[in-house]
Design a protein around this motif. Structure first.
Motif, short mmCIF file in Angstrom:
data_model
loop_
_atom_site.label_atom_id
_atom_site.label_comp_id
_atom_site.label_asym_id
_atom_site.label_seq_id
_atom_site.Cartn_x
_atom_site.Cartn_y
_atom_site.Cartn_z
N THR A 37 0.84 -1.19 0.00
CA THR A 37 0.00 0.00 0.00
C THR A 37 0.88 1.25 0.00
O THR A 37 2.07 1.17 0.32
CB THR A 37 -0.90 0.03 1.24
OG1 THR A 37 -0.07 0.19 2.42
CG2 THR A 37 -1.71 -1.25 1.36
N GLN A 39 0.92 3.58 2.18
CA GLN A 39 1.45 3.76 3.53
C GLN A 39 2.66 2.87 3.77
O GLN A 39 3.66 3.30 4.37
CB GLN A 39 0.37 3.45 4.58
CG GLN A 39 -0.81 4.42 4.56
CD GLN A 39 -1.96 3.90 3.73
OE1 GLN A 39 -1.74 3.25 2.70
NE2 GLN A 39 -3.18 4.18 4.16
N ILE A 355 0.97 8.48 3.86
CA ILE A 355 -0.36 8.71 4.45
C ILE A 355 -1.13 9.72 3.63
O ILE A 355 -2.31 9.52 3.31
CB ILE A 355 -0.20 9.18 5.91
CG1 ILE A 355 0.53 8.11 6.74
CG2 ILE A 355 -1.56 9.51 6.52
CD1 ILE A 355 0.92 8.57 8.13
N LEU A 356 -0.47 10.84 3.27
CA LEU A 356 -1.16 11.90 2.53
C LEU A 356 -1.57 11.43 1.13
O LEU A 356 -2.67 11.74 0.67
CB LEU A 356 -0.24 13.12 2.41
CG LEU A 356 0.02 13.92 3.69
CD1 LEU A 356 1.09 14.98 3.45
CD2 LEU A 356 -1.26 14.56 4.19
N ALA A 358 -2.24 8.40 0.16
CA ALA A 358 -3.34 7.44 0.27
C ALA A 358 -4.67 8.15 0.48
O ALA A 358 -5.71 7.71 0.00
CB ALA A 358 -3.07 6.46 1.40
N ARG A 359 -4.64 9.27 1.20
CA ARG A 359 -5.88 9.98 1.52
C ARG A 359 -6.25 11.06 0.50
O ARG A 359 -7.43 11.27 0.21
CB ARG A 359 -5.76 10.63 2.90
CG ARG A 359 -5.62 9.62 4.04
CD ARG A 359 -5.53 10.33 5.38
NE ARG A 359 -5.44 9.37 6.49
CZ ARG A 359 -5.35 9.72 7.77
NH1 ARG A 359 -5.33 11.00 8.11
NH2 ARG A 359 -5.27 8.79 8.71
N LEU A 360 -5.25 11.76 -0.03
CA LEU A 360 -5.52 12.92 -0.87
C LEU A 360 -5.21 12.70 -2.34
O LEU A 360 -5.66 13.50 -3.18
CB LEU A 360 -4.71 14.12 -0.36
CG LEU A 360 -4.91 14.53 1.10
CD1 LEU A 360 -3.97 15.69 1.44
CD2 LEU A 360 -6.36 14.90 1.35
N GLY A 361 -4.45 11.67 -2.67
CA GLY A 361 -4.06 11.47 -4.05
C GLY A 361 -3.13 12.59 -4.51
O GLY A 361 -2.23 13.01 -3.78
N ALA A 364 -1.93 15.70 -2.51
CA ALA A 364 -0.89 15.58 -1.49
C ALA A 364 0.36 16.39 -1.84
O ALA A 364 1.21 16.62 -0.97
CB ALA A 364 -0.52 14.11 -1.29
#
Length: 391
Positions: A37, A39, A355-356, A358-361, A364
């Motif tokens: 992943t 992360q 992390i960014l 994965a969340r923001l694409g 980020a």
């Protein structure tokens, strides 16, 4: 076997930096093909950076203590080659993580020991003319670009195993070439006047402009973390072929070399350290803001040369500042702090990048632009050298 000293060093640097060129841009994509992943990829890359930060100085001191720079360089290069080959057998996150850390530890001191050997050797000559270190180091940068371009023509979207075989082969060549290098014994130099390392550190950190230098370099260099970790993954997802990706990546390194050798010194003389550092931060704002919204090959091909400003020009400005601020007896400590500050920031931001992303694409990339925005006023008001004083 005897070959001239310059050729031996050139072969060493070409092998080392070509090994980096064929692998470092594509490790995140390789880990993705192992079903990791974002992360997990960020965690591996950040942990590897932290290991390099910790191990590099330790092995360097050990090399000086033993007086065996060539032996330790050969050992580290050979160990790095072996661990690269081990990636072929790993399919789980825990095993990939372990192998990546061992390889990071092995690679950490290679370039610094190579520099110690080449810089401290008696200057070689060709046809009676001195052969400078800069030409040796420049050959390494060119090899990095060539390695990246070559591997881009070989690998596919799903099969990245060629990067491992080429990485193994080139590191093995680097290990073997150390036998051709001249013996150089570098003795550690004690601090003058009984000055302890702790006192030197304290004295440097009391200089406000030096603290600002560390802050600005950490922010701007660290802002590259998102690009270094996830640009290839994002570009691949957007349908950009690996040959094009290798060209884009090489374009950035080529711009870095051009700024170091041609454009940077004149820009620094005209703008001063303050203006050069501010320009580097401003280039970072532009670079990461646009990269967050575009995967156009044309746009990216225009953005990538900005690496010459966001890295090389800032590095030149920092070196100009240190020449003005730092006493000669603490120059080594200052360089260690400079490298550690930017390295630590990059490691932390690489971890956060996973992390960014994965969340923001793609969004980020905007926090990276924000970091450069924070650095800009510090660069303008905190950087100052003799040329700035005259303005």
């Amino acid at each position: 076997m005897r070959i001239s000293r310059p050729i031996a060093y050139i072969v060493l640097y070409v092998a080392l930096y070509a090994a980096f060129g064929v692998s470092s841009p594509f490790w995140p994509k390789f880990f993705e093909t192992r079903a990791l992943t974002p992360q997990q990829i960020g965690l591996i890359l950040a942990a590897a950076m932290l290991v390099r930060l910790a191990v590099g100085p330790v092995v360097g001191m050990l090399a000086d203590l033993l007086g065996s720079l060539r032996l330790l360089l050969a050992t580290c290069a050979a160990l790095a080659a072996a661990t690269a080959a081990a990636f072929l057998l790993a399919n789980t996150f825990s095993l990939l993580f372990l192998i990546a850390l061992v390889q990071a530890a092995a690679l950490a001191p290679t370039t610094s020991i190579a520099d110690a050997l080449s810089v401290n050797a008696a200057k070689p000559e060709i046809a009676g003319k001195p052969f400078e270190y800069g030409w040796i180091r420049g050959s390494g940068s060119a090899a990095f670009v060539l390695g990246t371009l070559t591997i881009g023509q070989i690998i596919g979207q799903d099969d990245l195993t060629p990067i491992i075989w080429m990485n193994v082969a080139l590191l093995a060549v680097a290990a073997g070439v150390t036998a051709l290098l001249p013996r150089v014994n570098i003795q550690p130099k004690p601090y003058e006047g009984g000055l302890t390392a702790l006192a030197a550190l304290h004295g440097l950190l009391k200089i406000s402009q030096f603290r600002i230098l560390i802050l600005v370099s950490a922010l701007v260099y660290g802002s590259h973390a998102m690009h270094d970790a996830f640009a290839v993954i994002r570009w691949s997802a957007a349908g950009i072929d690996t040959p094009i990706i290798s060209v884009l990546w090489s374009e950035a390194v080529a711009a870095e070399v051009i700024v170091f050798f041609l454009i940077g010194p004149s820009l620094l003389d005209r703008l001063g350290a303050r203006g050069a550092a501010a320009l580097a931060a401003a280039a970072g704002i532009i670079r990461w803001s646009i990269e967050g919204v575009s995967t156009s090959v044309l746009v990216l091909s225009i953005l990538q040369p900005l690496h010459g400003l966001t890295f090389a020009l800032l590095h030149l400005a920092c070196m100009r500042m240190m020449a003005t601020l730092v006493p000669a007896r603490t120059a080594g400590t200052a360089q260690a702090l400079y490298a550690f500050g930017s390295g630590l920031a990059t490691a932390v931001l690489t971890l956060l990048s996973g992390i960014l992303f994965a969340r923001l694409g793609a969004a980020a990339f905007f926090p990276m632009a924000l970091l450069c925005g924070v650095a800009l006023p510090f660069a303008w008001f905190g950087f100052r050298d003799r040329s700035d004083e005259a303005v």
